[in-house]
Design a protein around this motif. Sequence first.
Motif, PDB file in Angstrom:
ATOM      1  N   UNK A 605      76.899  39.782  33.888  1.00  0.00           N
ATOM      2  CA  UNK A 605      76.306  40.875  35.729  1.00  0.00           C
ATOM      3  C   UNK A 605      74.905  40.906  35.326  1.00  0.00           C
ATOM      4  N   UNK A 606      74.067  40.416  36.254  1.00  0.00           N
ATOM      5  CA  UNK A 606      73.139  40.264  35.934  1.00  0.00           C
ATOM      6  C   UNK A 606      72.250  42.092  35.756  1.00  0.00           C
ATOM      7  N   UNK A 607      73.384  42.673  36.733  1.00  0.00           N
ATOM      8  CA  UNK A 607      72.729  44.279  36.808  1.00  0.00           C
ATOM      9  C   UNK A 607      73.351  45.171  36.560  1.00  0.00           C
ATOM     10  N   UNK A 608      73.611  44.229  34.991  1.00  0.00           N
ATOM     11  CA  UNK A 608      74.684  45.253  34.313  1.00  0.00           C
ATOM     12  C   UNK A 608      73.600  44.796  32.889  1.00  0.00           C
ATOM     13  N   UNK A 609      72.426  44.889  32.608  1.00  0.00           N
ATOM     14  CA  UNK A 609      71.829  44.757  30.968  1.00  0.00           C
ATOM     15  C   UNK A 609      70.825  45.824  30.623  1.00  0.00           C
ATOM     16  N   UNK A 610      71.313  46.194  29.089  1.00  0.00           N
ATOM     17  CA  UNK A 610      70.559  47.253  28.744  1.00  0.00           C
ATOM     18  C   UNK A 610      70.212  46.857  27.528  1.00  0.00           C
ATOM     19  N   UNK A 611      69.053  47.533  27.007  1.00  0.00           N
ATOM     20  CA  UNK A 611      68.035  47.516  26.134  1.00  0.00           C
ATOM     21  C   UNK A 611      67.788  48.055  25.536  1.00  0.00           C
ATOM     22  N   UNK A 612      68.056  47.971  23.581  1.00  0.00           N
ATOM     23  CA  UNK A 612      67.988  48.411  22.784  1.00  0.00           C
ATOM     24  C   UNK A 612      67.877  48.773  21.420  1.00  0.00           C
ATOM     25  N   UNK A 613      67.236  49.611  20.657  1.00  0.00           N
ATOM     26  CA  UNK A 613      66.395  48.735  19.510  1.00  0.00           C
ATOM     27  C   UNK A 613      66.133  49.763  18.575  1.00  0.00           C
ATOM     28  N   UNK A 614      66.082  50.203  17.130  1.00  0.00           N
ATOM     29  CA  UNK A 614      65.611  51.194  16.609  1.00  0.00           C
ATOM     30  C   UNK A 614      64.021  50.855  15.480  1.00  0.00           C
ATOM     31  N   UNK A 615      63.298  52.240  15.663  1.00  0.00           N
ATOM     32  CA  UNK A 615      61.827  51.912  15.094  1.00  0.00           C
ATOM     33  C   UNK A 615      60.883  51.317  15.916  1.00  0.00           C
ATOM     34  N   UNK A 616      60.716  49.812  15.490  1.00  0.00           N
ATOM     35  CA  UNK A 616      59.461  49.174  16.161  1.00  0.00           C
ATOM     36  C   UNK A 616      60.366  48.549  17.387  1.00  0.00           C
ATOM     37  N   UNK A 617      61.794  48.947  16.545  1.00  0.00           N
ATOM     38  CA  UNK A 617      62.742  47.944  17.792  1.00  0.00           C
ATOM     39  C   UNK A 617      62.755  49.550  19.249  1.00  0.00           C
ATOM     40  N   UNK A 618      62.465  49.988  18.223  1.00  0.00           N
ATOM     41  CA  UNK A 618      62.878  51.587  19.870  1.00  0.00           C
ATOM     42  C   UNK A 618      61.526  51.887  20.739  1.00  0.00           C
ATOM     43  N   UNK A 619      60.359  51.787  19.352  1.00  0.00           N
ATOM     44  CA  UNK A 619      59.039  51.073  20.843  1.00  0.00           C
ATOM     45  C   UNK A 619      58.802  49.522  21.676  1.00  0.00           C
ATOM     46  N   UNK A 620      59.379  48.756  20.978  1.00  0.00           N
ATOM     47  CA  UNK A 620      59.696  47.662  22.279  1.00  0.00           C
ATOM     48  C   UNK A 620      60.997  47.372  23.724  1.00  0.00           C
ATOM     49  N   UNK A 621      61.882  48.647  23.125  1.00  0.00           N
ATOM     50  CA  UNK A 621      62.639  49.050  24.148  1.00  0.00           C
ATOM     51  C   UNK A 621      61.508  49.801  25.161  1.00  0.00           C
ATOM     52  N   UNK A 632      65.734  46.194  32.776  1.00  0.00           N
ATOM     53  CA  UNK A 632      67.201  46.793  32.489  1.00  0.00           C
ATOM     54  C   UNK A 632      67.831  48.088  33.490  1.00  0.00           C
ATOM     55  N   UNK A 633      68.706  48.479  32.991  1.00  0.00           N
ATOM     56  CA  UNK A 633      69.606  49.012  33.858  1.00  0.00           C
ATOM     57  C   UNK A 633      69.519  50.600  33.052  1.00  0.00           C
ATOM     58  N   UNK A 634      69.746  50.190  31.773  1.00  0.00           N
ATOM     59  CA  UNK A 634      69.833  51.155  31.446  1.00  0.00           C
ATOM     60  C   UNK A 634      68.707  51.034  29.171  1.00  0.00           C
ATOM     61  N   UNK A 635      68.329  52.095  28.845  1.00  0.00           N
ATOM     62  CA  UNK A 635      68.270  51.648  27.382  1.00  0.00           C
ATOM     63  C   UNK A 635      68.689  52.928  26.696  1.00  0.00           C
ATOM     64  N   UNK A 636      67.991  52.240  25.860  1.00  0.00           N
ATOM     65  CA  UNK A 636      68.524  53.531  23.947  1.00  0.00           C
ATOM     66  C   UNK A 636      67.170  52.822  23.340  1.00  0.00           C
TER      67      UNK A 636
END
Length: 745
Positions: A605-621, A632-636
């Motif tokens: 479902x292309x309308x329900x994609x989230x992005x997440x990451x920690x440290x550098x991954x949090x930065x890139x999020x 993205x619809x939501x992110x952590x």
Amino acid sequence: MREKKLSYPLFGAFVALVSGMGDASAAGISARAGVIDTSVIGEYVYPANAPATPGAMQFMPEGDTFLRMNDGGTKIVKYDVATGKEIETVLDVTHTRESSISGMDGFTISPDGSKLLVRTNTTPVYRRSVKAAYYVFEIKRNILRPLSKTMAMQQAPLFSPDARMVAFVVDNNIYIKKTDYDTEVQVTTDGEKNRVINGIPDWTYEEEFSTDCSMAWAPDNTSLCYLRYDESRVPMFTFSEYSGWCAPREEFALYPGVFSYKYPVAGEPNSTVTVHSYDVDTRKTKEVSLPDANIEYIPRLEFGGNSADRLMIVTLDRAQSRMEVYVANPKSTVVKSLLVEQAKAWLNPMAYEEISFENDGFVVMSERTGWNNLYKYSYAGQELRAITSGSADVTAYYGTDALGNSYYQTVPQGDGVTNAINRVVCRVDKLGKKVETITPTEGWSSAMFNPSMSYYVVNHSTASTPPVHTLYGAKGKKVRVLEDNASYASRYAGAPVKEFFTMQSEGTTLNGYMIKPANFDSSRRYPVIMWQYSGPGSQEVVNRWRMDWDVYAAKEGFVVVCVDGRGTGARGTAFRDVVYKRLGYFETIDQIAAAHHVASLPFVDGDRIGLSGWSYGGYETLMGVTSTDSPWKAAVAIAPVTSWRYYDTVYSERFMLTPQENGSGYDEGAPVNRAARLGCRLLIMHGTADDNVHLSNTMEFVSALQAADRYCDMFLFPAMNHSINGCDARSLVYGRMIDYFRQNL
């Protein structure tokens, strides 16, 4: 006119939960609002997810036996390497002479195998360093004595080669314990907190140069050489300390404490580091002066081979693009340059962190051809030979055996894209002509060798098979399996597995993996959690066993996707160095391309994609969701850097130079400057005692959101550091993340 604020679509979220998630039900995550059932997800995250290992094998100098501490920390037992049979108990805390302890946290073996350094009451300092109450144990005489009679806790103890002395640090000063006489000598006197450090690294060196000791004994035991860090010009950083819920500190129950330490952010002064040589007999100290005024860092200090007049000093300029290796005589302090290594962007840290100083020369990793290879040099500075060649990155060097065969870990030769997810261990003869792959070509293999390199243990796994640890003899003959993880594998039988794929971003092929939900139905359309780290030289997409939260998320009905964008590792310098001076730019383009690729799949479902990451991954999020074309619809974002101006000198400037040299790069790559573009629901999690990526990163980003009439959700972990670990905290982190995506995708 201000842009429209984000709002909480409470009813819509409820409808999505009830009708849109299918298998992504609330079971195991939210029994009721605000509650996370960590007992379910805990099986999939650290520490419960860790596979079994053979246990820590500390080899005795001769290499045919090893020592291991029992689980209770009350005994150290010697075993035969070949058979694994117990030979004898070397130390039993209930039967020691002169001193007694109730248990041990760990130990190290002296170079000659006659003594042990045992530690108790271990207290972490930073990521690698600890303070502990150390004891010296004489094996033959069964005598246990405190390392210091006057100081309760010590740091970085280091045996002399003959095991008759131990250098250690207390309160930033170096001391030497002479074990024959049970006496102590103070080497330095100018150590002072937040001003001068002797013999152990400052915070930045420990974090970014992977070290916790800055001392080196001469092979003839006559000199102790060390680094002195003058951090008086380094700005102070301060954050509040709270009692916390994991091992609460009662002294902060009513009034928070304050933790202050020297932390140089990008562009600010570093510690001034100098080399010193202490003569054990005369008790005199000399400074070893280096000739280049542009030297900013000294990441390595070690004696080369068996020569007492061969102190090897590895240096870097501030940009970390130029390494120079010097040899110094610690008595005369005469210095000579042996090797200069220059990079167009930044030097791979393996070039200076992984130099191997051997009896007949030293081995250096270099990317001079565009790929990381091994080169052997004499102690006169002459290049003797290239140990490896070709278009595949070498990722570890294990050493050379008595016959001249060299062993190393590498990406398999061949397709430089898809092969990058695998690792093999190879052996090459002393002429560099006969190369043998001694492990499976698919999956991930690493090795550990005994001191004589007559035995080695291979750790091999794939994304679908847990690690198997196997002992081999020097000629490659299998001796025995140390651990096959059969019972561990049975715990996760039937769990969703990774599927690898490739995709295109601006004409560049990228590696990715996908974990589909349990009982996957291709006719359905699933929500997606995209996970990434994205940091320069890193890799997340690897054909290696990792049982973690993402498998649990797939069981809960999500498709989990990870793509390694440009700048990540094991694909040569051309692929990696494109991000130089532009952190966040290409990474964001590639993660957006990955989201569009995933959205094009019929079961997503292309309308329900989230992005997440920690440290550098949090930065890139944060970089991703503050892009004008964010899909993205939501992110952590967990423990995110929000501007490289807030992060330490060594890491930030390695890739970005200083803010004074590259101000536009810093500004364009800072999520805090893009907060007004946030267009999706966002959760940020951070530990309040994070000494690495400070909580102030999150606070400044939240402040920028508020200035733009925007907001995010937050979940803080009081008294937790960058790892947010201990007391099952990882289950809370990932449980909250999955629950957030369930509510908002």
